[in-house]
Write a protein that holds these residues in place. Structure first.
Motif, PDB file in Angstrom:
ATOM      1  N   THR A  48       0.847  -1.190   0.000  1.00 39.14           N
ATOM      2  CA  THR A  48       0.000   0.000   0.000  1.00 39.14           C
ATOM      3  C   THR A  48       0.886   1.245   0.000  1.00 39.14           C
ATOM      4  N   SER A  49       0.302   2.406  -0.316  1.00 38.15           N
ATOM      5  CA  SER A  49       1.091   3.635  -0.317  1.00 38.15           C
ATOM      6  C   SER A  49       1.320   4.155   1.100  1.00 38.15           C
ATOM      7  N   HIS A  50       0.415   3.839   2.017  1.00 37.18           N
ATOM      8  CA  HIS A  50       0.480   4.341   3.389  1.00 37.18           C
ATOM      9  C   HIS A  50       0.150   3.209   4.370  1.00 37.18           C
ATOM     10  N   ALA A  51       0.588   3.398   5.599  1.00 37.75           N
ATOM     11  CA  ALA A  51       0.199   2.501   6.685  1.00 37.75           C
ATOM     12  C   ALA A  51      -0.036   3.311   7.944  1.00 37.75           C
ATOM     13  N   ALA A  52      -1.012   2.883   8.728  1.00 30.43           N
ATOM     14  CA  ALA A  52      -1.326   3.499  10.025  1.00 30.43           C
ATOM     15  C   ALA A  52      -0.947   2.519  11.123  1.00 30.43           C
ATOM     16  N   PHE A  53      -0.113   2.972  12.048  1.00 34.26           N
ATOM     17  CA  PHE A  53       0.326   2.162  13.187  1.00 34.26           C
ATOM     18  C   PHE A  53      -0.382   2.691  14.429  1.00 34.26           C
ATOM     19  N   VAL A  54      -1.238   1.853  15.013  1.00 32.10           N
ATOM     20  CA  VAL A  54      -2.128   2.275  16.088  1.00 32.10           C
ATOM     21  C   VAL A  54      -1.632   1.740  17.422  1.00 32.10           C
ATOM     22  N   ALA A  55      -1.393   2.636  18.364  1.00 26.78           N
ATOM     23  CA  ALA A  55      -1.021   2.252  19.726  1.00 26.78           C
ATOM     24  C   ALA A  55      -2.131   2.716  20.655  1.00 26.78           C
ATOM     25  N   ALA A  56      -2.889   1.754  21.188  1.00 24.50           N
ATOM     26  CA  ALA A  56      -4.019   2.092  22.047  1.00 24.50           C
ATOM     27  C   ALA A  56      -3.545   2.406  23.458  1.00 24.50           C
ATOM     28  N   ASP A  57      -4.373   3.162  24.190  1.00 30.73           N
ATOM     29  CA  ASP A  57      -4.079   3.399  25.599  1.00 30.73           C
ATOM     30  C   ASP A  57      -5.376   3.278  26.396  1.00 30.73           C
ATOM     31  N   ARG A  65       0.409   6.656  14.191  1.00 30.76           N
ATOM     32  CA  ARG A  65       1.514   7.162  13.384  1.00 30.76           C
ATOM     33  C   ARG A  65       1.342   6.674  11.956  1.00 30.76           C
ATOM     34  N   PHE A  66       1.726   7.515  11.008  1.00 27.35           N
ATOM     35  CA  PHE A  66       1.531   7.201   9.593  1.00 27.35           C
ATOM     36  C   PHE A  66       2.875   7.161   8.880  1.00 27.35           C
ATOM     37  N   PHE A  67       3.042   6.139   8.052  1.00 32.97           N
ATOM     38  CA  PHE A  67       4.274   5.965   7.302  1.00 32.97           C
ATOM     39  C   PHE A  67       3.970   5.672   5.843  1.00 32.97           C
ATOM     40  N   THR A  68       4.849   6.152   4.968  1.00 33.42           N
ATOM     41  CA  THR A  68       4.969   5.632   3.612  1.00 33.42           C
ATOM     42  C   THR A  68       6.258   4.821   3.585  1.00 33.42           C
ATOM     43  N   ALA A  69       6.580   4.257   2.446  1.00 35.32           N
ATOM     44  CA  ALA A  69       7.848   3.526   2.333  1.00 35.32           C
ATOM     45  C   ALA A  69       9.048   4.454   2.458  1.00 35.32           C
ATOM     46  N   HIS A  70       8.816   5.771   2.334  1.00 33.57           N
ATOM     47  CA  HIS A  70       9.912   6.739   2.387  1.00 33.57           C
ATOM     48  C   HIS A  70      10.092   7.371   3.757  1.00 33.57           C
ATOM     49  N   GLY A  71       9.079   7.340   4.613  1.00 31.09           N
ATOM     50  CA  GLY A  71       9.254   7.960   5.923  1.00 31.09           C
ATOM     51  C   GLY A  71       7.934   8.213   6.624  1.00 31.09           C
ATOM     52  N   GLU A  72       8.010   8.875   7.767  1.00 31.63           N
ATOM     53  CA  GLU A  72       6.824   9.164   8.579  1.00 31.63           C
ATOM     54  C   GLU A  72       6.181  10.466   8.129  1.00 31.63           C
ATOM     55  N   LEU A  73       4.843  10.506   8.192  1.00 35.10           N
ATOM     56  CA  LEU A  73       4.077  11.698   7.879  1.00 35.10           C
ATOM     57  C   LEU A  73       3.588  12.344   9.170  1.00 35.10           C
ATOM     58  N   THR A  74       3.529  13.660   9.173  1.00 32.04           N
ATOM     59  CA  THR A  74       3.008  14.368  10.343  1.00 32.04           C
ATOM     60  C   THR A  74       1.560  14.003  10.594  1.00 32.04           C
TER      61      THR A  74
END
Length: 297
Positions: A48-57, A65-74
């Motif tokens: 995929t072009s993007h991924a969302a990494f979810v850390a619950a609390d 946090r959001f990443f592409t294959a090139h780096g993290e997005l704000t």
């Protein structure tokens, strides 16, 4: 099923239109042992072009946090829609309202199970608008258009919900659909001017709807299937210039994935505040080979 060396990844089609299309987005529960290079590798492996990494609390305020294959997005608008649809599906409930943390900001998000998918809305916050200070001709040349291709009753605008991007209005649908930007030149130009990318759009006669394409090679995404934050930026621009409160933007047609994003804008003491929404479909999860914390494997 996932083995001991895999990460459970769920693919969510974010911002679908009439149950079809949308932007395929990888979503998974974050693993604190992963390095950022490992997260980038997971995006590549998920396809995929993007991924969302979810850390619950425990306070029901997930950090995403959001990443592409090139780096993290704000931040990532369609990624937020995907993440919230994922959380609602995971919790097996029909509706939730949570506070999401992303990029140093905490904001409200809602998700509701509908007959045709999961409807998600989130508060984008205030959007800052300004005229392009310089470099417009070079950006247009990289996009493969000229000033004659732009709409006569609208003007380019730099809009920022945190990260600036250039909004470019064009005159006709054939112009929009035929665009084949020089991605190398566009990436260099956007980096030089500090733009995330270029959101090129065509307004309907009523200005209540639009068709659009998002080019963001500076962050490794030649053309985004759908860009929800830029839709919010367009809503802010139209509110400022025409007093319009909402818009429905169609995207993804050139990628064969018809998509829709909705946005509403209001005036607040802090500026123009925007809410962004879209429908999402959660696909079944699958395993992606786990990479080591150093990014190898």
């Amino acid at each position: 099923m996932t083995g001991s060396n895999g990460n459970d990844v769920t693919i969510v089609d974010a911002c679908t239109r009439r149950r079809k299309g949308g932007s395929p987005t990888a979503v998974l529960i974050d693993d604190s042992t992963l390095s950022d290079s490992s997260r980038r590798a997971i995006v590549r492996r998920a396809g995929t072009s993007h991924a969302a990494f979810v850390a619950a609390d425990p306070k029901n305020t997930p950090t995403v946090r959001f990443f592409t294959a090139h780096g993290e997005l704000t931040n990532c608008g369609h990624g937020t829609i995907a993440a919230q649809a994922f959380l609602l599906h995971r919790r097996r409930i029909r509706k939730h309202r949570v506070r999401q943390r992303t990029g140093g900001r905490t904001f409200d998000a809602t998700a509701i199970q509908r007959d045709d998918g999961i409807e998600v809305w989130f508060d984008q916050g205030t959007v800052e608008l300004q005229c392009p200070a310089a470099g417009l001709d070079s950006i247009l040349a990289a996009l493969g258009i000229t000033s004659n291709d732009m709409a006569a009753d609208d003007t380019p605008c730099v809009a920022s919900p945190g990260t600036p991007r250039l909004l470019v209005p064009v005159r006709t649908l054939p112009t929009l659909l035929a665009m084949r930007p020089d991605l190398g030149r566009l990436a260099a130009g956007c980096r030089r001017l500090g733009y995330l990318g270029c959101f090129v759009y065509l307004l309907s006669p009523t200005r209540r709807a639009a068709a659009a394409r998002m080019f963001a090679p500076a962050i490794g995404v030649g053309e985004d299937v759908v860009n929800a934050n830029s839709t919010g930026c367009l809503a802010a621009h139209l509110f400022a210039t025409h007093g319009l409160s909402g818009i429905d933007v169609e995207q993804g047609h050139t990628a064969g994935r018809p998509s829709s994003v909705f946005a509403t804008a209001t005036a607040t003491a802090d500026g123009i505040s925007v809410r962004v929404g879209g429908m999402a479909t959660v696909r079944s999860g699958r395993a992606v080979h786990r990479v080591s914390p150093m990014g190898f494997g």
